[in-house]
Design a protein around this motif. Structure first.
Motif, PDB file in Angstrom:
ATOM      1  N   ASP A 581       0.818  -1.212   0.000  1.00  0.00           N
ATOM      2  CA  ASP A 581       0.000   0.000   0.000  1.00  0.00           C
ATOM      3  C   ASP A 581       0.854   1.265   0.000  1.00  0.00           C
ATOM      4  O   ASP A 581       0.387   2.335  -0.404  1.00  0.00           O
ATOM      5  N   ASP A 582       2.111   1.138   0.472  1.00  0.00           N
ATOM      6  CA  ASP A 582       3.038   2.279   0.484  1.00  0.00           C
ATOM      7  C   ASP A 582       3.936   2.299  -0.742  1.00  0.00           C
ATOM      8  O   ASP A 582       4.980   2.960  -0.749  1.00  0.00           O
ATOM      9  N   ASP A 583       3.551   1.522  -1.776  1.00  0.00           N
ATOM     10  CA  ASP A 583       4.311   1.440  -3.035  1.00  0.00           C
ATOM     11  C   ASP A 583       5.708   0.866  -2.854  1.00  0.00           C
ATOM     12  O   ASP A 583       6.635   1.182  -3.617  1.00  0.00           O
ATOM     13  N   VAL A 584       5.899   0.012  -1.850  1.00  0.00           N
ATOM     14  CA  VAL A 584       7.168  -0.692  -1.673  1.00  0.00           C
ATOM     15  C   VAL A 584       7.110  -1.989  -2.476  1.00  0.00           C
ATOM     16  O   VAL A 584       6.154  -2.755  -2.340  1.00  0.00           O
ATOM     17  N   PRO A 585       8.092  -2.259  -3.342  1.00  0.00           N
ATOM     18  CA  PRO A 585       8.040  -3.482  -4.151  1.00  0.00           C
ATOM     19  C   PRO A 585       8.130  -4.734  -3.282  1.00  0.00           C
ATOM     20  O   PRO A 585       8.865  -4.773  -2.297  1.00  0.00           O
ATOM     21  N   VAL A 586       7.366  -5.750  -3.675  1.00  0.00           N
ATOM     22  CA  VAL A 586       7.320  -7.000  -2.931  1.00  0.00           C
ATOM     23  C   VAL A 586       8.273  -8.006  -3.574  1.00  0.00           C
ATOM     24  O   VAL A 586       8.227  -8.232  -4.797  1.00  0.00           O
ATOM     25  N   TYR A 587       9.116  -8.601  -2.764  1.00  0.00           N
ATOM     26  CA  TYR A 587      10.061  -9.632  -3.200  1.00  0.00           C
ATOM     27  C   TYR A 587       9.712 -10.945  -2.515  1.00  0.00           C
ATOM     28  O   TYR A 587       9.242 -10.950  -1.376  1.00  0.00           O
ATOM     29  N   LYS A 588       9.995 -12.062  -3.195  1.00  0.00           N
ATOM     30  CA  LYS A 588       9.704 -13.375  -2.617  1.00  0.00           C
ATOM     31  C   LYS A 588      10.868 -14.330  -2.869  1.00  0.00           C
ATOM     32  O   LYS A 588      11.518 -14.274  -3.916  1.00  0.00           O
ATOM     33  N   PHE A 589      11.104 -15.218  -1.913  1.00  0.00           N
ATOM     34  CA  PHE A 589      12.151 -16.232  -2.046  1.00  0.00           C
ATOM     35  C   PHE A 589      11.634 -17.399  -2.885  1.00  0.00           C
ATOM     36  O   PHE A 589      10.501 -17.865  -2.703  1.00  0.00           O
ATOM     37  N   SER A 590      12.494 -17.860  -3.799  1.00  0.00           N
ATOM     38  CA  SER A 590      12.153 -18.985  -4.673  1.00  0.00           C
ATOM     39  C   SER A 590      13.377 -19.867  -4.850  1.00  0.00           C
ATOM     40  O   SER A 590      14.453 -19.580  -4.303  1.00  0.00           O
ATOM     41  N   GLN A 591      13.233 -20.929  -5.626  1.00  0.00           N
ATOM     42  CA  GLN A 591      14.330 -21.865  -5.873  1.00  0.00           C
ATOM     43  C   GLN A 591      14.404 -22.242  -7.335  1.00  0.00           C
ATOM     44  O   GLN A 591      13.394 -22.262  -8.044  1.00  0.00           O
ATOM     45  N   THR A 592      15.609 -22.539  -7.781  1.00  0.00           N
ATOM     46  CA  THR A 592      15.846 -23.065  -9.109  1.00  0.00           C
ATOM     47  C   THR A 592      17.199 -23.764  -9.100  1.00  0.00           C
ATOM     48  O   THR A 592      17.982 -23.618  -8.147  1.00  0.00           O
ATOM     49  N   ASN A 593      17.497 -24.510 -10.115  1.00  0.00           N
ATOM     50  CA  ASN A 593      18.835 -25.083 -10.251  1.00  0.00           C
ATOM     51  C   ASN A 593      19.765 -24.046 -10.879  1.00  0.00           C
ATOM     52  O   ASN A 593      19.338 -23.227 -11.694  1.00  0.00           O
ATOM     53  N   ALA A 594      21.024 -24.085 -10.488  1.00  0.00           N
ATOM     54  CA  ALA A 594      21.967 -23.072 -10.958  1.00  0.00           C
ATOM     55  C   ALA A 594      23.355 -23.678 -11.086  1.00  0.00           C
ATOM     56  O   ALA A 594      23.626 -24.796 -10.614  1.00  0.00           O
ATOM     57  N   LYS A 595      24.237 -22.921 -11.721  1.00  0.00           N
ATOM     58  CA  LYS A 595      25.630 -23.347 -11.874  1.00  0.00           C
ATOM     59  C   LYS A 595      26.528 -22.125 -11.802  1.00  0.00           C
ATOM     60  O   LYS A 595      26.165 -21.033 -12.247  1.00  0.00           O
ATOM     61  N   LEU A 596      27.694 -22.320 -11.213  1.00  0.00           N
ATOM     62  CA  LEU A 596      28.724 -21.292 -11.168  1.00  0.00           C
ATOM     63  C   LEU A 596      30.029 -21.917 -11.619  1.00  0.00           C
ATOM     64  O   LEU A 596      30.387 -23.016 -11.177  1.00  0.00           O
ATOM     65  N   TYR A 597      30.735 -21.222 -12.487  1.00  0.00           N
ATOM     66  CA  TYR A 597      32.004 -21.745 -12.973  1.00  0.00           C
ATOM     67  C   TYR A 597      32.953 -20.581 -13.232  1.00  0.00           C
ATOM     68  O   TYR A 597      32.528 -19.457 -13.496  1.00  0.00           O
ATOM     69  N   GLY A 598      34.239 -20.869 -13.133  1.00  0.00           N
ATOM     70  CA  GLY A 598      35.198 -19.789 -13.321  1.00  0.00           C
ATOM     71  C   GLY A 598      36.619 -20.262 -13.128  1.00  0.00           C
ATOM     72  O   GLY A 598      36.911 -21.467 -13.076  1.00  0.00           O
ATOM     73  N   ALA A 599      37.511 -19.291 -13.002  1.00  0.00           N
ATOM     74  CA  ALA A 599      38.938 -19.605 -12.890  1.00  0.00           C
ATOM     75  C   ALA A 599      39.650 -18.471 -12.163  1.00  0.00           C
ATOM     76  O   ALA A 599      39.153 -17.342 -12.080  1.00  0.00           O
ATOM     77  N   GLU A 600      40.830 -18.793 -11.637  1.00  0.00           N
ATOM     78  CA  GLU A 600      41.696 -17.828 -10.952  1.00  0.00           C
ATOM     79  C   GLU A 600      43.143 -18.143 -11.302  1.00  0.00           C
ATOM     80  O   GLU A 600      43.498 -19.309 -11.544  1.00  0.00           O
ATOM     81  N   ALA A 601      43.965 -17.125 -11.319  1.00  0.00           N
ATOM     82  CA  ALA A 601      45.389 -17.333 -11.581  1.00  0.00           C
ATOM     83  C   ALA A 601      46.182 -16.226 -10.906  1.00  0.00           C
ATOM     84  O   ALA A 601      45.692 -15.107 -10.723  1.00  0.00           O
ATOM     85  N   GLY A 602      47.411 -16.555 -10.538  1.00  0.00           N
ATOM     86  CA  GLY A 602      48.292 -15.580  -9.914  1.00  0.00           C
ATOM     87  C   GLY A 602      49.735 -15.848 -10.269  1.00  0.00           C
ATOM     88  O   GLY A 602      50.150 -17.011 -10.385  1.00  0.00           O
ATOM     89  N   LEU A 603      50.505 -14.799 -10.448  1.00  0.00           N
ATOM     90  CA  LEU A 603      51.912 -14.915 -10.801  1.00  0.00           C
ATOM     91  C   LEU A 603      52.714 -13.945  -9.950  1.00  0.00           C
ATOM     92  O   LEU A 603      52.353 -12.775  -9.813  1.00  0.00           O
ATOM     93  N   HIS A 604      53.809 -14.440  -9.364  1.00  0.00           N
ATOM     94  CA  HIS A 604      54.701 -13.623  -8.544  1.00  0.00           C
ATOM     95  C   HIS A 604      56.123 -13.836  -9.056  1.00  0.00           C
ATOM     96  O   HIS A 604      56.628 -14.967  -9.055  1.00  0.00           O
ATOM     97  N   ILE A 605      56.767 -12.746  -9.501  1.00  0.00           N
ATOM     98  CA  ILE A 605      58.103 -12.834 -10.093  1.00  0.00           C
ATOM     99  C   ILE A 605      59.064 -11.965  -9.303  1.00  0.00           C
ATOM    100  O   ILE A 605      58.753 -10.816  -8.960  1.00  0.00           O
ATOM    101  N   HIS A 606      60.212 -12.526  -9.027  1.00  0.00           N
ATOM    102  CA  HIS A 606      61.301 -11.793  -8.379  1.00  0.00           C
ATOM    103  C   HIS A 606      62.531 -11.922  -9.274  1.00  0.00           C
ATOM    104  O   HIS A 606      63.173 -12.976  -9.304  1.00  0.00           O
ATOM    105  N   PRO A 607      62.877 -10.882 -10.056  1.00  0.00           N
ATOM    106  CA  PRO A 607      64.021 -10.998 -10.971  1.00  0.00           C
ATOM    107  C   PRO A 607      65.313 -11.282 -10.203  1.00  0.00           C
ATOM    108  O   PRO A 607      65.667 -10.545  -9.273  1.00  0.00           O
ATOM    109  N   GLU A 608      66.017 -12.307 -10.588  1.00  0.00           N
ATOM    110  CA  GLU A 608      67.241 -12.701  -9.867  1.00  0.00           C
ATOM    111  C   GLU A 608      68.291 -11.596  -9.833  1.00  0.00           C
ATOM    112  O   GLU A 608      68.922 -11.380  -8.794  1.00  0.00           O
ATOM    113  N   PRO A 609      68.469 -10.811 -10.915  1.00  0.00           N
ATOM    114  CA  PRO A 609      69.496  -9.759 -10.841  1.00  0.00           C
ATOM    115  C   PRO A 609      69.091  -8.573  -9.962  1.00  0.00           C
ATOM    116  O   PRO A 609      69.941  -7.745  -9.636  1.00  0.00           O
ATOM    117  N   LEU A 610      67.791  -8.478  -9.618  1.00  0.00           N
ATOM    118  CA  LEU A 610      67.304  -7.332  -8.829  1.00  0.00           C
ATOM    119  C   LEU A 610      66.661  -7.863  -7.559  1.00  0.00           C
ATOM    120  O   LEU A 610      65.432  -8.022  -7.481  1.00  0.00           O
TER     121      LEU A 610
END
Length: 743
Positions: A581-610
């Motif tokens: 009644d105050d024009d606040v949108p109504v949200y509801k909890f529901s369920q579905t099947n889902a998937k998440l996929y991805g990747a990560e990588a990291g590189l750390h270099i220490h030059p030997e001459p420096l």
């Protein structure tokens, strides 16, 4: 019952034999020169010492059996050794540490138990207290986002929730010293729940960990571990302060700790006060101020029979809420909370005990916590007032049958009550009782030293009972709910080490999460929306596969990981076509099947001459979709982080000076959920200068950090202030002083 068990364990100590079981040795560098001041720590006994001027060390009154020992010294690689101690005898173990051009692994307590970081089949990242302290941000959670795959959902600088590989809220389990934090962590409006006071490091599990921790660990785990005790026979202390220009903020901390041969203890206090932050461009974001106070203490006994510890934590938060109702009323730049703020109190008492019985090790972890949540609006009384009391218990028996096999049997449980107090105007959640009981079995087998297999099974039962709230047939009526859940979970993984440098990991895990009180029963206004629960929700079930590799050479290290997480009955909240009644949108909890996929990588270099120069870069990406190909909400954009760091052992009077230039590039996020809008990419640049000094034999550490140097205006995709048109924090200059007492 617990008191009886505790007194029984104490009695065992005094009837044990008096012969001294000791370990001693010498710590040297690769040329055989002694390393004075090197740290020797036995994590299972919570006991340690430092080497003398000749590199010698000795630790007495130890239990017999297998134990792990960590040797560390600034500028050298950390070594983790496992040794078998014989009752009443002296064990000699000499160690030669190699220079640490690039940091090596650490001992972790999260995962399979106390182990070397790379011995786990699941990926565990570690962020030390020093890295957090030097991050230059007033937001404790923001410091953790330097780890690839870890992000945050933030509502300004005071309220932030962790995101690991695209999962957040109740899909991420937060532990304080191994105890699950229960403080209404139901939505993006609720804070992390850990102060960061007196922590040693944060250990981060990426991916499902229900085998070890039960429900809510479906996406990963953050474990905030306590600081180490003072070396035996010493008293140590610290005072630290940090000033922040952007929020006119100040953080102060003070602590002291001491250890005798058998007794140890510490106490520390922390205070933070911050005004509304300035977004890029210099404008204040109204009512984002926050004030926090925390107190942490512990005491305990360690001896030949075992280690017995008691911890107490108190955390007080007042967190401004930048909601539309507050924006016109809050004066920008103030720090005192007056209207529209969360007023939170959290007490946690924790008893952790370990008894050593030859090849057996028995661990118990008992904890009671009480979280009081008040929502202050513009009224003289709280609009919401609830108390959540939680008792958790854990008992594990570990048996090692030599160097190749290791078994753990355990049980875990929880008893929880939620109560509305004082008949406040808004009662968003009903009174409820929740209980959980689980049993687990974990095994580790090493057919040869380079190859380890880890796996296990777990079975849980979960019960939720809520009580009717409100007037029946009214709009705000909460019907009673009674739910019983059960779940079988497990994991199987392996690690293979090639030439002591290259490590391969593979892990398959099943995990679960039961619906929480908010998802089942909510019925009322929450933030900027009206939420309705769904009592028909079923537990989420996840199957994730992880593959990763880690290379650690003398002058370079490299990490790479890929993952795929399939979640059945994924719980989400979405808008309906209705408004109140105050024009606040109504949200509801529901369920579905889902998937998440991805990747990560990291590189750390220490030059030997420096030898003084380091280059480091990381990359992370994750995609989250429902089965109908709609994108999931709160999925972070792909990000690159890179830094150039220069450091030396000494420069004039400055010890270990370090200069670091770092940058973060976020890609455009146009794979948004239906409730979100696209977010443009951005780049921000940071700088840090750090060094240690000795003034009149007093050790000092100074840090100057500048974050967002160019005062860039940008939106992070996970900022909940983005829909309100507010940018993330602009330029912030911070100055930190850390005084180390007794070193």
């Amino acid at each position: 019952m617990y008191k009886i068990i505790f007194l029984f364990l104490i009695g065992i100590q005094y009837t044990s034999i008096h012969a001294q079981t000791r370990i001693a040795g010498t710590i040297t560098d690769k040329e055989g020169k002694p390393l004075p001041g090197a740290t020797v720590f036995l994590p299972e006994q919570n006991k340690g010492t430092v080497s003398d001027n000749d590199g010698h060390y000795i630790i007495t009154s130890l239990p017999s059996g297998n134990t792990k020992i960590q040797y560390s010294f600034l500028g050298y690689n950390t070594e983790v050794k496992e040794v078998t101690l014989t009752p009443g005898e002296l064990t000699t173990l000499n160690v030669s540490l190699k220079p640490a051009v690039i940091e090596s692994q650490e001992v972790v307590v999260t995962g399979i138990g106390i182990s070397a970081q790379h011995d786990n089949a699941v990926k565990i990242e570690v962020l030390n207290n020093k890295d957090i302290r030097q991050s230059g941000t007033p937001n404790f959670m923001e410091a953790l986002t330097s780890v690839p795959g870890v992000e945050m959902i933030a509502k300004g600088q005071g309220v932030a929730k962790p995101v690991i590989r695209g999962l957040s809220m109740n899909d991420i389990l937060v532990l304080n010293n191994g105890v699950r934090v229960e403080n209404y962590q139901y939505s993006e409006n609720h804070p992390l729940g850990v102060s960061g006071n007196d922590i040693d490091k944060v250990e981060i599990i990426k991916g499902p960990a229900s085998l070890l921790y039960g429900s809510d660990a479906i996406g990963g785990v953050l474990n905030f571990t306590k600081e180490k005790p003072a070396p035996t026979g010493s008293i140590r202390g610290y005072y630290e302060t940090r000033l922040h220009s952007n929020t006119k903020g100040m953080d102060n901390g003070l602590g002291i700790k001491g250890t005798s041969e058998h007794l140890f203890g510490s106490i520390s206090a922390n205070q933070k006060t911050h005004a509304d932050y300035k977004q890029g461009g210099g404008e204040y974001v109204p009512n984002t101020r926050f004030n926090e106070w925390s107190l942490s203490s512990n005491t305990g006994y360690t001896g030949k029979t075992g280690t017995f510890r008691i911890f107490y934590d108190y955390y007080k938060q007042q967190l401004g809420m930048s909601v539309p109702a507050a924006q016109a009323l809050a004066t920008g730049g103030n720090r005192k909370n007056r209207i529209w703020y969360q007023d939170l109190d959290h007490h946690l008492i924790n008893s952790r005990n370990t008894v050593f019985l030859g090849r057996f090790k028995w661990e118990t972890n008992l904890a009671w916590q009480s979280a009081l949540r008040k929502l202050q609006t513009t009224m003289n009384i709280p609009n919401v007032e609830m108390r959540l009391n939680t008792f958790t218990y854990e008992s594990k028996l570990n048996f090692s049958s030599g160097q190749k096999t290791d078994y753990t049997f355990g049980l875990q449980g929880m008893s929880q009550t939620n109560r509305n107090l004082n008949e406040r105007p808004s009662q968003f959640l009903p009174d409820a009782d929740v209980s959980n009981f689980g049993v687990l079995f974990l095994a580790q087998y090493s057919p040869w030293n380079a190859f380890k297999i880890q796996g296990g099974l777990r079975y849980d039962i979960f019960d939720t009972e809520t009580f009717a709230l409100g007037t029946e047939e009214s709009d705000n009526f909460h019907a009673p709910v009674s739910k019983d859940y059960s779940s079988l979970n497990g994991s199987l993984g392996a690690t293979y080490t090639l030439n002591h440098k290259l490590i391969f990991r593979a892990n398959v895990a099943k995990a679960y999460r039961v619906p929480n009180l908010s998802e089942l029963t909510s019925n009322g206004t929450h933030g900027n929306r009206y939420e309705t629960g769904n009592p028909d929700l079923t537990p989420q079930d996840a199957w994730e596969t992880d593959l990763s590799a880690h290379y650690h050479g003398v002058f370079a290290s490299f990490d790479a990981a890929i993952f795929y997480n399939r979640i059945n009955d994924y719980i989400f909240i979405a808008p309906t076509n209705e408004v109140t009644d105050d024009d606040v949108p109504v949200y509801k909890f529901s369920q579905t099947n889902a998937k998440l996929y991805g990747a990560e990588a990291g590189l750390h270099i220490h030059p030997e001459p420096l030898p003084w120069l380091h280059f480091k870069g990381t990359w992370s990406t994750v995609t989250g979709k429902k089965d109908n190909d709609d994108y999931l909400p709160f999925i972070p954009a792909g990000k690159f982080r890179y830094e150039v760091r220069a450091s030396k052992n000494k420069m004039g009077v400055i010890i270990h000076p370090t200069v670091k230039i770092s940058a973060l590039t976020a890609l455009k996020q146009d794979h948004q959920a239906a409730t979100e809008t696209p977010t443009d990419g951005y780049t921000i640049v940071n700088a840090t200068i750090n060094g240690n000094f000795n003034i009149w034999e007093q050790a000092l550490e100074l840090t100057l950090a500048i974050n967002n140097i160019f005062d860039t205006q940008y939106y992070d995709h996970l900022s909940t202030l983005k829909p309100l048109g507010f940018y993330n924090q602009g330029r912030n200059v911070s100055v930190g002083l850390n005084i180390l007492l007794g070193n």
